[in-house]
Every structure is written in structure tokens, then in C-alpha cells.
Design an enzyme around this catalytic site. Structure first.
Site: not given
Ligand code: BES
Ligand code: ZN
Ligand code: MG
Length: 468
Positions: A313, A311, A239, A234, A315, A241
């Protein structure tokens, strides 16, 4: 003193007690002392205290069976101390909780070093149970091996475990009495999984949809459906990271890995349960065909989603997987996903977050977590959060909430839009427990494979009930 220690003491003419006193060895939890040359059979013996609460049962305030947890901790510290002095065979005391003893031993010895030079790898240690491998010992060992499989899959680099390689890696498990079906991109498109496809668009790696089924309870019984988020990497997509710790996003298939771990252990144990696993696998990358913020996609149930943050993704791929999983007419459905950073803000690494429409199912999962020491905590699934996801300019739903805060809860509310109201369903957000540093003393550093053992116990419990 435990039964095996007593026997050992007798063989030493009752001198063990004296020896422990002389050496100032107390019952303090998990501080191993090594004793050399006591008998020819055991040239090195690790003595480890079980702590004050060895006989203690459930600690209500802590939601944990303290006696079992202490055994896992103590045994883990003993076997790692022996490995560190080059012992290659370790005989472990079953203690009063043989299952926990086996778990502690097998979990502690896991390491992922197959990509390192031979000299830098941990030496293999053969484990056996003092007095013979009992049924409980075997059970603990297999549960731990399910979790260890999940840890290995999570830790593997994303270039070694693409969606295709993940799906193929499940096939050769001939000893597992499970059926494996791997669906390709054409099938995913034909089933109308537009939300799932929108995530994989930015990557050159094609998506896969993996289905596993294990039937241990006869053809008539409705299965438990287990759905796992399988984002093999990911990056955030468009968007994107930040660079710091982005490497850990190789474990964004933790839900998929734990799902495989549960089915693997269930099959090895011959559990009397019917389990169906549904695993959407893809990468989330910012390629030139990638989904752009503001794009609208259509999920399998016809609901449209405005993707304002690529990001968020997990869901999206789960929305389609949950829709499809319900076609097998399950008795209940549980999904695991490294879904939100927000769940780690709420709970840290103490427990996974559980969102469910069924209080009965919640009680079963909670009891399982208390037993395994791998705890769960219930979070709200309120209309308040649904409202925030439905405020959307172009589509039925937005993939991020309109309000700030409650990120784990809004993600859960989003998923709920893809689940039938009358189906007992549990969403387990495992992002906060994805990695272990030193929090769980019997897990070495690295990806944790949590909560594989808890979900396995839950599966066993829920499948014992009559069909719904
Ligand atoms: N895979 C991430 C969540 C994650 C974060 C898992 C840290 C393990 C450790 C997920 O896909 C994500 O990026 N979520 C975002 C959602 C937001 C953009 C609404 C998040 O948690 O920042
Ligand atoms: Zn993710
Ligand atoms: Mg993500």
C-alpha cells in the site's frame, strides 16, 4: 586526554591520571567507570574511553566518520550510566566533536514511557556542555531532538496517533517557523488521488494529506520536496498480515515521522534552506469497503494500477503524493518510506536503501550519512525491475512485481513511474532500520527515527547550491 579532561585533571591537582591508572581504567571504547566524591561540584563522574580511533576521520570501507561515531557511543554510555544512578543534571564533555557529543547524549536519553505509571518512567536528566553550550553543541542537540521527535511519533500507539491526530499534532508548534496545511478527504478526491484513497477505503478513520513548509532561504530559491509515507497502521488490508509483530506496524508512518523530524530540526536551527513536506496519512485496514485484490485504481497522473496485493500500500499512497509534490517545482525530491520487508533482507539494519536517478544527489546523501553515522547504501533503479511492474493483465502497472525476488527494487521502480525523468529524486526505503534493538549503541531500544539526521544534513547541503 581531551581539553576538558585536562582542565578537570588540573583542578584535581593532576591526580586524575593516577586515579585512572590505579583503577585500571583504559581508553577502551564506551565502558563507563563511575568515580564518586572527587569534587563538591561533581559528586559523581563517569569516565569513558573514546577507543583507539578517537582522532580517526573517515573510514572508507565502513563509510563512517569513526571518530564522531565513537564519541556518540562513548557519551551515550556515560550519560545513561549516570542516569541509572539517579543523577538529574549531567555536564558532558564536548570532546573534539561537540556536535557528536551532544547527539550521543540527547539520543541516549530518549524513552517513550508517557503511558506508564510515574514510578516506571525514566527520570528526566538535564544536559549541559562543559565549558558552556557552544554553537556546535546546540546544533547536535537540535539534530538529536529532530530524531527524537520522529522516534516519539513512530513509537506512539496507532490509536493515539490516527491520521487526524497526526495532522493536528503538528499545528501547535508555534516556535517552529513553518506553515501547516491539513487537507481533508474531499480535497484528496478532488485532486484525483485515487491510489491514495484506495488504501484508506478499508478504514473508518478518514485520510489526511499534511503539508508543511519551512522557508529559511528566501522566496526565490527552489525548495527541496520531502515526501513521507504516513500509514499510521498497516494491517495489510484484505491481504492481511500475520499476527506476529503486527503491532510494529504502528510505525509504518516512519517516513512521515522522519520528515516531520527533519523540518522541525531545520526550523529550530534556522537552516538556510527552503523545505516543503508532503505527507499522505491513512490506515490500511480490511473493512467492508476495502480495496480487493484485483481492483484497479487510477493515480493522479492518470496511470492505472491493478492492486494484486493490498499490503503493498505504501507505493500507492506515495504515487499520488509524489505527483502532487512536483507541483511546487522543487530543485530535488526525496521520499522516505517503511516500504518493503525486502530492504531489510538486503541490508539488515546497517543502512537505509537509496534508489536515485541522480548520482550527484547520491554523493551528497552518502557524505551526509558518513558524517552522521546513520548510513545509506545505493540500490539499483534499473529497467529490469520496471518491466516486472508493467507486466499487468488489467492496467498500466501492477502493485507487486511479476517476478520473485528484488522486492525493494521493484517497489522503487513502481515509484519511479510517478516522477519526472529530469527531476533529481531519491527514494529512501527505511523499513530495515525502523526499529532499534541493540544495533546502534547510542539509541535505546525502540523505534529509531533513522535517518532523520542524515536527511537534515543532506537538505542543508543540497539547498546551498544555486537553484536548478
Ligand atoms: N509496511 C510494510 C513494509 C514493512 C515491513 C515495514 C516490515 C517495516 C517492517 C509494507 O507496506 C508491506 O507490507 N510491504 C510488503 C510488500 C509486498 C506485499 C510486495 C512486504 O514487504 O512484504
Ligand atoms: Zn506498509
Ligand atoms: Mg503493507
Amino acid at each position: 586526554m581531551t581539553t576538558e579532561t585536562k582542565k578537570f585533571n588540573e583542578r584535581l591537582g593532576g591526580h586524575l591520571t593516577e586515579l585512572l591508572e590505579c583503577a585500571g581504567i583504559s581508553g577502551k571504547l564506551a565502558t563507563p567507570r563511575l568515580l564518586y566524591g572527587l569534587t563538591a561540584e561533581f559528586p559523581c563522574v563517569a569516565v569513558v574511553g573514546l577507543g583507539e580511533s578517537a582522532e580517526q576521520t573517515v573510514d572508507d570501507a565502513e563509510n563512517v566518520h569513526q571518530g564522531r561515531e565513537n564519541v556518540r557511543h562513548a557519551v551515550a554510555s556515560g550519560v545513561t550510566a549516570l542516569r541509572d544512578v539517579q543523577c538529574s543534571h549531567v555536564t558532558v564533555e564536548p570532546t573534539e566533536h561537540a556536535e557528536a557529543s551532544a547527539e550521543g547524549a540527547h539520543l541516549a536519553l530518549w524513552s517513550y514511557d508517557e503511558l506508564k505509571a510515574e514510578a516506571d518512567r525514566q527520570r528526566p536528566v538535564q544536559l549541559s556542555c562543559a565549558g558552556g553550550d557552544s554553537e556546535l553543541w546546540r546544533r547536535g542537540a537540535l539534530k538529536a531532538s529532530g530524531q527524537n521527535l520522529a522516534r516519539t511519533l513512530m513509537e506512539a500507539p496507532a490509536n493515539y496517533l490516527t491520521p487526524t491526530l497526526f495532522s493536528l499534532s503538528r499545528r501547535p508548534c508555534l516556535r517552529c517557523r513553518w506553515e501547516v496545511v491539513v487537507r481533508d478527504e474531499a480535497w484528496i478526491r478532488q485532486r484525483g488521488m485515487g491510489a491514495f484513497l484506495s488504501v484508506s477505503r478499508g478504514s473508518a478513520e478518514p485520510p489526511r494529506f499534511l503539508e508543511l513548509s519551512y522557508s529559511g532561504a528566501g522566496a526565490g530559491a527552489a525548495p527541496l520536496a520531502v515526501v513521507g509515507k504516513g500509514v499510521t497502521f498497516d494491517s495489510g488490508g484484505i491481504s492481511l498480515k500475520p499476527a506476529k509483530n503486527m503491532d510494529t506496524m504502528r510505525a509504518d508512518m516512519g517516513g512521515a515521522a522522519c520528515t516531520v523530524g527533519v523540518l522541525y530540526a531545520a526550523a529550530q536551527l534556522g537552516l538556510a534552506a527552503n523545505l516543503r513536506a508532503f505527507i499522505p496519512l491513512c490506515e490500511n485496514m480490511p473493512g467492508s469497503r476495502a480495496t480487493k485484490p484485483g481492483d484497479v485504481v487510477t493515480a493522479m497522473n492518470g496511470k492505472t494500477v491493478q492492486v494484486d496485493n493490498t499490503d503493498a500500500e505504501g507505493r500507492l499512497i506515495l504515487a499520488d503524493a509524489l505527483c502532487y509534490a512536483q507541483e511546487c517545482r522543487p530543485r530535488a525530491m526525496l521520499n522516505m518510506a517503511t516500504l518493503t520487508g525486502a530492504i531489510s533482507v538486503a541490508l539488515g539494519s546497517a543502512a537505509v536503501g537509496v534508489f536515485t536517478n541522480s548520482t550527484a544527489a547520491w554523493h551528497q546523501l552518502r557524505a551526509a550519512g558518513t558524517n552522521t553515522g546513520d548510513r545509506v547504501w545505493r540500490m539499483p533503479l534499473w529497467k529490469h525491475y520496471t518491466k516486472s511492474m508493467k507486466e499487468c493483465r488489467l492496467a498500466d502497472l501492477n502493485n507487486i512485481g511479476s517476478a520473485t525476488g528484488g522486492g525493494a527494487c521493484t517497489a522503487a521502480a513502481f515509484l519511479q513511474e510517478f516522477v519526472a525523468e529530469d527531476l533529481p529524486w531519491l527514494h529512501v526505503d527505511i523499513a530495515g532500520t525502523m526499529e532499534n534493538t541493540t544495533d546502534v549503541p547510542y539509541l535505546s531500544k525502540g523505534m529509531s527515527g533513522r535517518p532523520t539526521r542524515t536527511v537534515l544534513e543532506f537538505a542543508e547541503a543540497i539547498c546551498q547550491q544555486g537553484s536548478r
